[in-house]
Structure formats: structure tokens, C-alpha cells
Design an enzyme around this catalytic site. Structure first.
Site, short mmCIF file in Angstrom:
data_model
loop_
_atom_site.label_atom_id
_atom_site.label_comp_id
_atom_site.label_asym_id
_atom_site.label_seq_id
_atom_site.Cartn_x
_atom_site.Cartn_y
_atom_site.Cartn_z
N LYS A 142 2.32 -7.73 12.01
CA LYS A 142 1.55 -7.50 10.77
C LYS A 142 2.46 -6.93 9.67
O LYS A 142 2.42 -7.39 8.52
CB LYS A 142 0.40 -6.54 11.10
CG LYS A 142 -0.45 -6.11 9.93
CD LYS A 142 -1.77 -5.54 10.40
CE LYS A 142 -1.79 -4.05 10.63
NZ LYS A 142 -1.61 -3.24 9.43
N SER A 143 3.26 -5.94 10.01
CA SER A 143 4.12 -5.30 8.99
C SER A 143 5.11 -6.31 8.40
O SER A 143 5.31 -6.36 7.19
CB SER A 143 4.91 -4.15 9.61
OG SER A 143 4.05 -3.10 9.95
N GLY A 185 -4.20 -1.11 3.69
CA GLY A 185 -3.41 -0.10 2.98
C GLY A 185 -2.01 -0.62 2.66
O GLY A 185 -1.45 -0.31 1.60
N ARG A 238 -8.91 5.96 1.12
CA ARG A 238 -7.58 6.37 1.60
C ARG A 238 -6.69 6.89 0.46
O ARG A 238 -6.83 6.46 -0.69
CB ARG A 238 -6.93 5.18 2.35
CG ARG A 238 -7.76 4.85 3.59
CD ARG A 238 -7.18 3.74 4.39
NE ARG A 238 -5.88 4.08 4.92
CZ ARG A 238 -5.08 3.22 5.52
NH1 ARG A 238 -5.46 1.97 5.66
NH2 ARG A 238 -3.92 3.60 5.99
N GLN A 267 5.03 2.53 4.07
CA GLN A 267 4.38 1.84 2.94
C GLN A 267 4.86 2.43 1.62
O GLN A 267 5.14 1.70 0.66
CB GLN A 267 2.86 1.96 3.06
CG GLN A 267 2.32 1.23 4.28
CD GLN A 267 0.85 1.49 4.52
OE1 GLN A 267 0.22 2.26 3.82
NE2 GLN A 267 0.30 0.85 5.54
N ASP A 296 0.79 3.84 15.07
CA ASP A 296 -0.27 2.84 15.26
C ASP A 296 -0.67 2.69 16.73
O ASP A 296 -1.71 2.09 17.03
CB ASP A 296 0.16 1.48 14.70
CG ASP A 296 0.24 1.51 13.17
OD1 ASP A 296 -0.39 2.38 12.56
OD2 ASP A 296 0.95 0.66 12.60
N LYS A 342 -6.16 7.09 8.22
CA LYS A 342 -5.92 5.65 8.48
C LYS A 342 -7.21 4.89 8.17
O LYS A 342 -8.04 5.38 7.42
CB LYS A 342 -5.47 5.46 9.93
CG LYS A 342 -4.07 6.01 10.19
CD LYS A 342 -3.01 5.18 9.53
CE LYS A 342 -1.63 5.75 9.73
NZ LYS A 342 -0.63 5.07 8.90
N ARG A 384 -8.08 -0.80 15.45
CA ARG A 384 -7.33 -0.22 16.57
C ARG A 384 -8.24 0.62 17.48
O ARG A 384 -7.98 0.74 18.67
CB ARG A 384 -6.14 0.59 16.07
CG ARG A 384 -5.14 -0.28 15.30
CD ARG A 384 -3.73 0.23 15.33
NE ARG A 384 -2.93 -0.41 14.29
CZ ARG A 384 -2.35 -1.61 14.39
NH1 ARG A 384 -2.46 -2.32 15.50
NH2 ARG A 384 -1.67 -2.11 13.37
C1 S3P Z 1 2.88 0.29 8.01
C2 S3P Z 1 3.16 1.62 7.98
C3 S3P Z 1 2.29 2.64 8.60
C4 S3P Z 1 1.37 2.00 9.63
C5 S3P Z 1 0.68 0.78 9.10
C6 S3P Z 1 1.69 -0.27 8.70
C7 S3P Z 1 3.80 -0.65 7.36
O1 S3P Z 1 1.51 3.25 7.60
O2 S3P Z 1 0.41 2.95 10.06
O3 S3P Z 1 -0.20 0.22 10.06
O4 S3P Z 1 3.69 -1.88 7.57
O5 S3P Z 1 4.66 -0.19 6.59
P1 S3P Z 1 2.04 4.45 6.67
O6 S3P Z 1 3.07 3.95 5.74
O7 S3P Z 1 0.80 4.92 5.93
O8 S3P Z 1 2.55 5.48 7.63
#
Ligand code: S3P
Length: 429
Positions: free
Chosen positions: A22-23, A93, A121, A166, A315, A342, A388
Site C-alpha cells: 500500500k505504501s 491519511g 485525524r 507521511q 501497522d 489512526k 486492520r
Molecule cells: C504510512 C505511514 C504510517 C502508517 C501508514 C502508512 C506511509 O503512518 O501507519 O499506514 O505509507 O507512509 P504515519 O506516517 O502517520 O506514521
């Protein structure tokens, strides 16, 4: 809202290729949309969240086409267009925060909105550095909708106050298009997919010690890439493997980026034998095959997850907490206050659902202590519309003494739409 019944299972056996991470999918979608040329992406995430990023990039002028084997994204060659409507980030997010940085330098007006969970959020964390770069950005009481009037940006030197990939990414994406060299250091190192993705698309990015430097005014070029399988989705099956003494699981083409793979150490400590085969590197990301069998746990006291380790596992904490009662010596989680902001308050929902299954635990502001050696019964699980949480308690339900009902199980589609299908196939009742 759809529910799902999970019956106690006998074992976990089989092999899987996980949908794309996903990231990484978010980052490839955004950078391909900004780049010049057509990127070809195979194994793009099937989750709804990265598809929110794709929809936003198409509203910003990229052309997105699906073929049976891959996605083709023709980018805007550095010129995002004025979208006709507010950009809908859905539940994501990552889309909202990272896109805020990506579009900051473009001379248009943007509104970023999302669903009920996303509009609760915190967004100040991304407003602050982008405003320091000269961006006209306003929030609604600290939250979305976010309103941005894009324009020229100036580089900043930034220290991330909270561990957040993020926020780091928003600053890097804005820095890429700013005047001057933006630098950034993290108090706790977070996942580095943006650094690898930026380099893959042709950007220059350097590291000196723990500080990253990104010169502004850089143009990107399209890439061909395969997105590695999502380790955070694999986490549900890796944790399920801990529950059955004869478990045998093979995960092919799995992302093994070291900033994401702390879970493998955790499941090994909790009682799994892990073999890693055929490791390759693609665009800076490691990818390989993982084989897991159950093995006796060597732990005699609770496994402690705290500090930087918590950030690396952020996560995966819901599923670790959900299986913790079945472990030999339990799990203690601290420094996880981020879990409260989250897609849901994940500490509160984990606690509520552990209670529903008859587990004992102690809840803290920033974590949970969950003793091991417990027997759970089935119960009614409140997913809180959080993907999740729905999947984590489906795994806990596999070893309960009676059946479990997961309310709002369809939330799984946010990151892993195929989850319940795979679970049924691999964990026979
Ligand atoms: C992510 C960073 C994390 C993670 C999210 C995906 C990313 O969040 O919890 O599911 O893809 O950069 P945060 O940046 O809020 O820690």
C-alpha cells in the site's frame, strides 16, 4: 456494512502472493502522475486507499489506464492541473498528507476532503512544515478539509517532531519542487519508500548521517516497476502461523524493506521458524520469498515493543495485540500513542475486542500489556470500520473456542480486499 463469521480453524497451510504494498503503491501513483512519460506498474495494490491516490492524480491531470497485467499512468510532466472538484482522499491519511506536499508548488486552489474517519485525524503535522515553506494552507479546526493555494515554495531545514513517514514524504515531495535544498532529519527513522521511489523516478536525494537533502526544481521520469507484496497485509497470515503447531506458510514476491520488516523478528521471537529465499532488489526495494513454520518460543518474559521498535511495527500492532493472549509469555506495547489517531483509536478498539473474546489485559495511554497463555472464546467484534482491526480479530478468532462475528468486516477492502477469501482457503475449520 457487511459482517463475517469466523469459525475456529484446525491449521494454516498454503502459499500466497500478496497484492502490492500500500505504501509503495501510493508513492508510485503520485510520482508517476507528476513525472514525464508513461509509467507501467505491475502488482499495484488492490486496496481502496491507493485507488484514492490514483483517482486524485487523475483529477490532477494524469491519465490512468488499467490493463489485465498492469496499470499505466501517463504523468503531467510537472504541471498538475486545477481539479474541477475537491480531491476526495477517502479513508486514506497517506493520500491526504503526501498529496498536500506534492501539489503545494502548483499555482491552483485545492481542497482535500475525506470520509468521517479521515476528517477526525490530525493534519497540523503536515500544515506546519508546508506553511514554513511558504504555502498558503488552512485546516478546518486542525483537520480536513484542507485548503491549499499553491505557489512558489522555499526550502526548509526540518526536524520531524513525531515519527511519521507521511509527514516526511509531504516535505520531500514539496522540497522536490521548491527553491533551494530542503533538508530533513527524523527523531526515529521511519519507512524509507519515498526515498527509494524518488530516486527510482530520477530525483537526486542524498543522506549525510541522519539528515536527508533534496534539491528543489527537479523533474521526474516515468518508470516500469513491480510493486512488492505488502508485508503489512502478510502480517495477518504471519501472526496466524503462530497459532498452529503444524503451520506452513509460503509468501512469494514479498516486500522485505528493512524499515518495514521488524515483524519478521517479532514472529521469530514469538515462535516461528522463518526462511527467506530468492531476495532481489527492485528500485531500491527488497523483495523475496518467506517460508514460515511454527517453532517453540524461546521467550520466558513478555515481548516488549517500545521506542523505535514501536514506530517500525506501527501497522502490525493491532494483529500482534490480537494474537498476544495465545502467545507463551504475552506482549507489552508502549510508545504507541499514534495508534489512537489512526483510522480509529486502535488501542481502545483492541481493548474492547479483547474483552469481547474474554481476554485480560491492561490498557495504557500509549499501549497495552497482554499476558500470554490465555484461552479466548468467540465474540462479537466491533471493527470500528477500521480495516486492520477487522482483519486482526479475524485472526484471533481462528483459535477461539467458539465462532466469532466480525461487524463491519468489509473495511478490509481499504488495504486487502482478498483477505477473507485467502483466510477461508488457508485456514480450514
Ligand atoms: C504510512 C505511514 C504510517 C502508517 C501508514 C502508512 C506511509 O503512518 O501507519 O499506514 O505509507 O507512509 P504515519 O506516517 O502517520 O506514521
Amino acid at each position: 456494512m457487511s459482517n463475517q463469521v469466523i469459525r475456529p480453524a484446525r491449521t494454516l497451510q498454503g502459499s500466497l502472493v500478496l497484492p502490492g504494498d500500500k505504501s509503495i503503491s501510493h508513492r508510485y501513483a503520485m510520482l508517476a502522475g507528476l513525472a514525464e512519460g508513461t509509467s507501467r506498474l505491475s502488482n499495484f495494490s488492490t486496496g481502496a486507499d491507493p485507488h484514492s491516490s490514483l483517482a486524485c492524480m487523475s483529477a490532477l491531470g494524469a491519465t490512468v489506464q488499467s490493463t489485465p497485467t498492469h496499470l499505466e499512468i501517463t504523468g503531467t510532466a510537472g504541471r498538475l492541473r486545477q481539479p474541477a472538484e475537491p480531491l476526495d482522499c477517502g479513508n486514506s491519511g497517506s493520500t491526504m498528507r503526501m498529496l498536500s506536499g506534492l501539489l503545494a508548488a502548483h499555482p491552483h486552489s485545492f481542497t482535500l476532503t475525506g470520509d468521517a474517519s479521515l476528517t477526525l485525524r490530525p493534519m497540523e503535522r503536515v500544515r506546519k512544515p508546508l506553511a514554513a515553506m511558504g504555502l498558503n494552507i488552512t485546516l478546518t479546526d486542525g483537520h480536513a478539509p484542507i485548503r491549499i493555494h499553491g505557489g512558489p515554495l522555499t526550502a526548509i531545514d526540518f526536524e520531524t517532531p513525531i515519527p511519521s513517514a507521511q509527514v516526511k514524504t509531504a516535505v520531500l515531495f514539496a522540497g522536490l519542487q521548491a527553491e533551494g535544498i530542503t533538508s530533513l532529519s527524523e527523531s526515529i527513522r521511519t519507512r524509507d519508500h519515498s526515498e527509494h521511489a524518488l530516486r527510482a523516478f530520477g530525483a537526486t536525494l542524498t543522506r549525510q548521517g541522519d539528515r536527508l537533502f533534496i534539491p528543489g526544481g527537479q523533474a521526474l521520469k516515468a518508470i516500469d516497476a513491480t510493486v512488492p507484496g505488502d508485508l503489512s497485509s502478510a502480517a495477518f497470515f504471519l501472526c496466524a502461523a503462530l497459532l498452529f503447531p503444524d503451520a506452513n506458510l509460503i509468501l512469494d514476491s514479498l516486500g522485505l524493506n528493512p524499515t518495514r520488516s521488524a515483524l519478521l523478528d517479532v514472529v521469530a521471537a514469538l515462535g516461528a521458524k522463518i526462511r527467506i529465499l530468492n531476495v532481489e532488489e527492485q528500485h531500491g526495494e527488497l523483495i523475496g520469498t518467506v517460508q514460515i513454520n511454527a517453532a517453540p518460543s524461546t521467550l520466558t518474559s513478555p515481548l516488549k515493543i517500545e521506542g523505535a521498535f514501536t514506530a517500525q511495527l506501527i501497522d502490525e500492532l493491532p494483529v500482534l495485540a490480537a494474537v498476544a493472549p495465545y502467545t507463551r509469555s504475552g506482549i507489552s506495547i508502549r510508545d504507541a500513542q499514534e495508534l489512537r489517531v489512526k483510522e480509529s483509536d486502535r488501542i481502545a478498539l483492541v481493548a474492547k475486542n479483547l474483552t469481547a473474546m474474554g481476554a485480560t489485559y491492561t490498557e495504557y495511554d500509549d499501549g497495552l500489556d497482554i499476558p500470554g497463555g490465555q484461552n479466548l472464546h468467540g465474540g462479537i467484534i466491533d471493527s470500528g470500520s477500521d480495516h486492520r482491526i477487522a482483519m486482526a480479530f479475524a485472526i484471533a478468532a481462528l483459535r477461539a473456542s467458539s465462532e466469532t462475528l466480525i461487524e463491519g468486516a468489509d473495511a478490509a477492502k481499504i488495504s486487502f480486499p482478498e483477505f477473507f477469501e485467502h483466510l477461508e482457503m488457508m485456514c480450514p475449520a
